[in-house]
Design a protein around this motif. Sequence first.
Motif, PDB file in Angstrom:
ATOM      1  N   LYS A  10      -8.525  -3.869  15.714  1.00 29.73           N
ATOM      2  CA  LYS A  10      -7.866  -2.729  16.361  1.00 29.73           C
ATOM      3  C   LYS A  10      -7.465  -1.696  15.305  1.00 29.73           C
ATOM      4  O   LYS A  10      -7.667  -0.494  15.482  1.00 29.73           O
ATOM      5  N   PHE A  11      -6.907  -2.158  14.186  1.00 29.40           N
ATOM      6  CA  PHE A  11      -6.507  -1.263  13.101  1.00 29.40           C
ATOM      7  C   PHE A  11      -7.727  -0.558  12.512  1.00 29.40           C
ATOM      8  O   PHE A  11      -7.695   0.648  12.265  1.00 29.40           O
ATOM      9  N   THR A  13     -10.604   0.231  13.826  1.00 30.21           N
ATOM     10  CA  THR A  13     -11.185   1.251  14.702  1.00 30.21           C
ATOM     11  C   THR A  13     -10.197   2.353  15.053  1.00 30.21           C
ATOM     12  O   THR A  13     -10.592   3.373  15.613  1.00 30.21           O
ATOM     13  N   ARG A  14      -8.913   2.134  14.767  1.00 35.14           N
ATOM     14  CA  ARG A  14      -7.840   3.081  15.118  1.00 35.14           C
ATOM     15  C   ARG A  14      -7.731   3.261  16.637  1.00 35.14           C
ATOM     16  O   ARG A  14      -7.236   4.258  17.118  1.00 35.14           O
ATOM     17  N   ASP A  15      -8.203   2.261  17.384  1.00 34.71           N
ATOM     18  CA  ASP A  15      -8.138   2.293  18.850  1.00 34.71           C
ATOM     19  C   ASP A  15      -6.842   1.606  19.276  1.00 34.71           C
ATOM     20  O   ASP A  15      -6.849   0.535  19.866  1.00 34.71           O
ATOM     21  N   PHE A  16      -5.711   2.239  18.983  1.00 31.03           N
ATOM     22  CA  PHE A  16      -4.407   1.609  19.177  1.00 31.03           C
ATOM     23  C   PHE A  16      -4.016   1.468  20.643  1.00 31.03           C
ATOM     24  O   PHE A  16      -3.088   0.740  20.964  1.00 31.03           O
ATOM     25  N   SER A  30     -15.616  -1.907   8.616  1.00 26.64           N
ATOM     26  CA  SER A  30     -14.423  -1.513   7.880  1.00 26.64           C
ATOM     27  C   SER A  30     -13.992  -2.702   7.035  1.00 26.64           C
ATOM     28  O   SER A  30     -14.102  -3.846   7.482  1.00 26.64           O
ATOM     29  N   SER A  46      -0.005  -2.657   9.042  1.00 29.68           N
ATOM     30  CA  SER A  46       1.153  -1.926   9.560  1.00 29.68           C
ATOM     31  C   SER A  46       2.353  -2.248   8.680  1.00 29.68           C
ATOM     32  O   SER A  46       2.313  -3.154   7.855  1.00 29.68           O
TER      33      SER A  46
END
Length: 104
Positions: A10-11, A13-16, A30, A46
């Motif tokens: 999730k981090f 892809t930045r698809d929060f 990534s 985070s």
Amino acid sequence: MKLDADPTAKFATRDFKATRILYKHTRFESPYNTYLHRGLPPGPISMASITSIDAVLNSEDHNFYYMCVDPENLGYHLFAASITEHNKNARKYHRWLDSQRNKK
């Protein structure tokens, strides 16, 4: 070993806003994606809050191995000591997700 940790995908892809980690998340290239790369990510995904740090430093003794979002208390989790109990919690969460999708 590969950790296959959903939060790192999730981090990466930045698809929060994602509520479910999909194949596209696990295949996203990534160095933070632990589905593709072995070991820990190159840095934190985070920043821990004071509450989180306090919880670690003053943790309770328990026998929980699993956690799942609590659909009746969003922002909280249901914990389980067995895979059977965890699967029950996960089904409850998945039913809630499906009900939310049907409301759209």
